[in-house]
Design an enzyme around this catalytic site. Structure first.
Site, PDB file in Angstrom:
ATOM      1  CG  PHE A  10      -1.863  -1.041   1.416  1.00  0.00           C
ATOM      2  CD1 PHE A  10      -3.131  -0.961   0.867  1.00  0.00           C
ATOM      3  CD2 PHE A  10      -1.527  -2.179   2.153  1.00  0.00           C
ATOM      4  CE1 PHE A  10      -4.053  -1.982   1.036  1.00  0.00           C
ATOM      5  CE2 PHE A  10      -2.443  -3.211   2.331  1.00  0.00           C
ATOM      6  CZ  PHE A  10      -3.712  -3.111   1.768  1.00  0.00           C
ATOM      7  CG  ASP A  11       0.888   5.907  -1.575  1.00  0.00           C
ATOM      8  OD1 ASP A  11       2.069   6.210  -1.294  1.00  0.00           O
ATOM      9  OD2 ASP A  11      -0.033   6.743  -1.671  1.00  0.00           O
TER      10      ASP A  11
END
Length: 220
Positions: A10-11
């Site tokens: 995930f960013d």
């Protein structure tokens, strides 16, 4: 999907943590008197997701942005805990993915200090097995290095890895690393831009991930 997904990266900002107001206000604060008085979200949003130094150089027209970086970070830290929160469904999804045996990681252009602080503040740190920040790489996203590094640390195969992000740089970094790029519809940049950049999936709710990785009850 032919390959079983084992890993989800995930960013951070704009993807799992809602830091949008904090980021915009931090830029406006440190650039006051340098940019036009009407400098606002419409000027900031297109480059969100890029490294801070790159953005400040773009906005200020200056090469040496050391003082601007210091001003941004001081203001950002001051308001951090007041303004940062997870997006809806994020905690639930990360918890269930973790319990189901998926390896989770965070890949961000943010520095280590505020990355760790945001994850700990929101309680998401307990689900994350690796974190790759701007401090950990030579080349930031959209270069593949950050995603490649996270996959190596988790022993993940690219074709079995999702990279979820809200920015073009997330999509491009994932694709260049051989991972599967996934965009989020709550991106301030709009989902169409992410589709055009190569996102293979768009999440309209973080729980849409359950369908992609094929685990139960999408909206239980």
């Amino acid at each position: 999907m032919t390959n079983k997904i084992t890993t989800v990266l995930f960013d951070l900002d704009g993807t799992i943590l809602d830091t949008n107001e904090l980021i915009i206000r931090s830029f406006q604060h440190c650039l006051k008197g340098i940019v036009a008085d009407d400098f606002g979200p419409e000027h900031i949003i297109p480059s969100m997701g890029q490294p801070l130094v790159s953005q400040l150089r773009l906005f200020s027209g200056q090469d040496d942005v050391t003082k601007l970086v210091d001003g941004y970070r001081a203001f950002n830290l001051k308001l951090h805990d007041e303004l940062v929160r997870p997006f809806p469904g994020v905690r639930e999804v990360m918890e269930q993915l973790d319990q189901a045996g998926f390896d989770l990681g965070v890949v961000t252009t943010k520095m280590r200090l505020t990355t760790d602080r945001g994850l700990k503040l929101t309680g998401l740190d307990q689900y994350v097995k690796t974190i790759v920040t701007i401090d950990d790489v030579t080349h930031a996203k959209p270069h593949p290095e950050p995603v490649v590094k996270a996959m190596r640390q988790l022993g993940a195969l690219p074709e079995q890895t999702l990279m979820v992000g809200d920015s073009v740089v997330d999509i491009e970094s994932a694709a260049a690393a051989g991972a599967i790029p996934v965009g989020v519809s709550w991106s301030l940049k709009g989902e169409q831009l992410l589709r055009e950049s190569g996102a293979r999936h768009i999440l309209h709710d973080m729980r849409d991930l359950f369908d992609i990785v094929r685990i139960g009850a999408k909206h239980a």
